[in-house]
Scaffold this motif. Structure first.
Motif, PDB file in Angstrom:
ATOM      1  N   GLY A   1      25.700  -5.826 121.334  1.00 53.54           N
ATOM      2  CA  GLY A   1      27.021  -5.550 120.799  1.00 53.54           C
ATOM      3  C   GLY A   1      27.688  -6.752 120.168  1.00 53.54           C
ATOM      4  O   GLY A   1      28.807  -6.645 119.662  1.00 53.54           O
TER       5      GLY A   1
ATOM      6  N   ARG B   1      25.709  -0.931 117.858  1.00 51.77           N
ATOM      7  CA  ARG B   1      27.110  -1.168 117.473  1.00 51.77           C
ATOM      8  C   ARG B   1      27.696   0.023 116.716  1.00 51.77           C
ATOM      9  O   ARG B   1      28.901   0.264 116.765  1.00 51.77           O
TER      10      ARG B   1
ATOM     11  N   THR C   1      31.884  -3.171 118.590  1.00 53.86           N
ATOM     12  CA  THR C   1      31.338  -1.967 117.965  1.00 53.86           C
ATOM     13  C   THR C   1      31.949  -1.874 116.566  1.00 53.86           C
ATOM     14  O   THR C   1      32.855  -2.620 116.212  1.00 53.86           O
TER      15      THR C   1
END
Length: 335
Positions: A159, A76, A124
């Motif tokens: 993610g 991330r 992210t």
């Protein structure tokens, strides 16, 4: 058609930005298929044990996506996503505080073609979600189909993606202690068929499942509008009633994924290709709408809250559209 080639003297940081977006587009369009092929091919090579062991792991880990997933902070926080952020660029805008002792439902609009704003902002840390909203953990919902692809499912979970199933959403919202955000691109894949520059029509009028989910768990609803999301790609004209639109909707009905015929620019030229245009995205997170918990809401209660949500989303759009260069005569419409 005259082709406009990219200059040779492009700075390294811009080349890296283009490369980061190229791998992201490939991930959306072809990585799942490649993972499936790899899994099958390995079974017929001397590396068959890799797929065999993964199959065992996959069976044991089957329910993990439905139980909040398994995010990997190293992925991330990868520098790749910061280069992708700067390609457009993408900015996350906060308008109100969130209480880290509560769980929330974010309604993300519009879907766009590839949901670029939602990906960078919530899957992210490139735009600083954790700094803007300390104590909050985002969980972005994605079509459940993709979690059936070996290897690819693990990449998605890294993610913070979870399947777009009610069970997965309920798991996030009933977590004790609060601090969780469920992000839903409400218009879904079907809305992508209308994603083109200058479009402000949202598939929302009959999308009420996310409202019912919020009511059942007493989770405040937060409207989110991503200015610029529809500006990234052009799309082949597909008006309602055309053979192309009929075909796309038929495929979407049976495959659960839409197939918009989009195009923008290429890697070494700016005239055609599947890379998005370098156009800014501003994802504005609105104010939470208070929701009283009701485990069995009536349809009237769902409709009332849904109406309130649409009003608040429209207000958010109107309050910020001039800041992000949307013409004054443009307004949201719901279908």
């Amino acid at each position: 058609m005259k082709i406009e080639f990219a200059p040779r003297s492009v700075p390294l940081h811009r080349r890296l930005q283009t490369a980061s977006v190229l791998q992201w587009v490939f991930s959306f369009l072809g990585l799942a298929q490649c993972c499936i092929v790899l899994f099958i091919v390995l079974l017929f090579t001397r590396f068959w044990l890799v797929s065999a062991l993964y199959a065992v792991w996959w069976a044991l880990d089957w329910d993990t996506p439905l139980k909040g997933g398994r995010r990997i902070h190293l992925i991330r926080n990868s520098v790749v996503w910061r280069y992708m952020r700067d390609y457009f660029p993408i900015t996350l805008v906060k308008t109100a505080e969130l209480d880290p002792e509560k769980n929330y439902v974010f309604g993300f609009h519009p879907h766009g073609v590839l949901v670029a704003g939602a990906f960078i902002n919530f899957s992210t840390e490139a735009s600083g979600f954790s700094k803007l909203f300390p104590g909050m953990t985002p969980h972005m919902m994605m079509l459940s189909l993709w979690f059936k692809a070996p290897f690819f499912r693990d990449y998605l979970m890294s993610g913070g993606f979870i399947p777009s199933d009610k069970e997965a959403g309920a798991y996030v919202l009933k977590k004790p202690g609060g601090g969780n955000v469920l992000i839903i691109a409400v218009g879904g894949a079907q809305e992508a068929l209308d994603a083109r520059p200058g479009a402000f029509t949202l598939l929302l009028a009959n999308r009420k499942g996310f409202v019912r989910l919020a009511l059942e768990h007493g989770a405040p609803l937060v409207p989110v509008f991503s200015f610029g999301e529809n500006e990234l790609f052009d799309q082949v004209e597909n008006p309602k009633g055309s053979w192309l639109r009929w075909t796309q909707e038929l495929l979407q009905k049976f495959m659960k994924v839409s197939l918009p015929l989009f195009h923008a620019r290429g890697v070494f030229q700016y005239s055609f290709g599947l890379l998005p245009y370098r156009r800014p995205i501003y994802t504005v997170v609105g104010k939470p709408i208070h929701v009283e918990k009701n485990k069995n809401p009536s349809q009237d209660e769902v409709d009332e809250l849904h109406g309130t949500y649409m009003e608040e989303l429209s207000k958010l759009f109107e309050e910020h559209k001039s800041t992000y260069h949307v013409p004054e005569d443009k307004h949201l419409s719901f279908i």
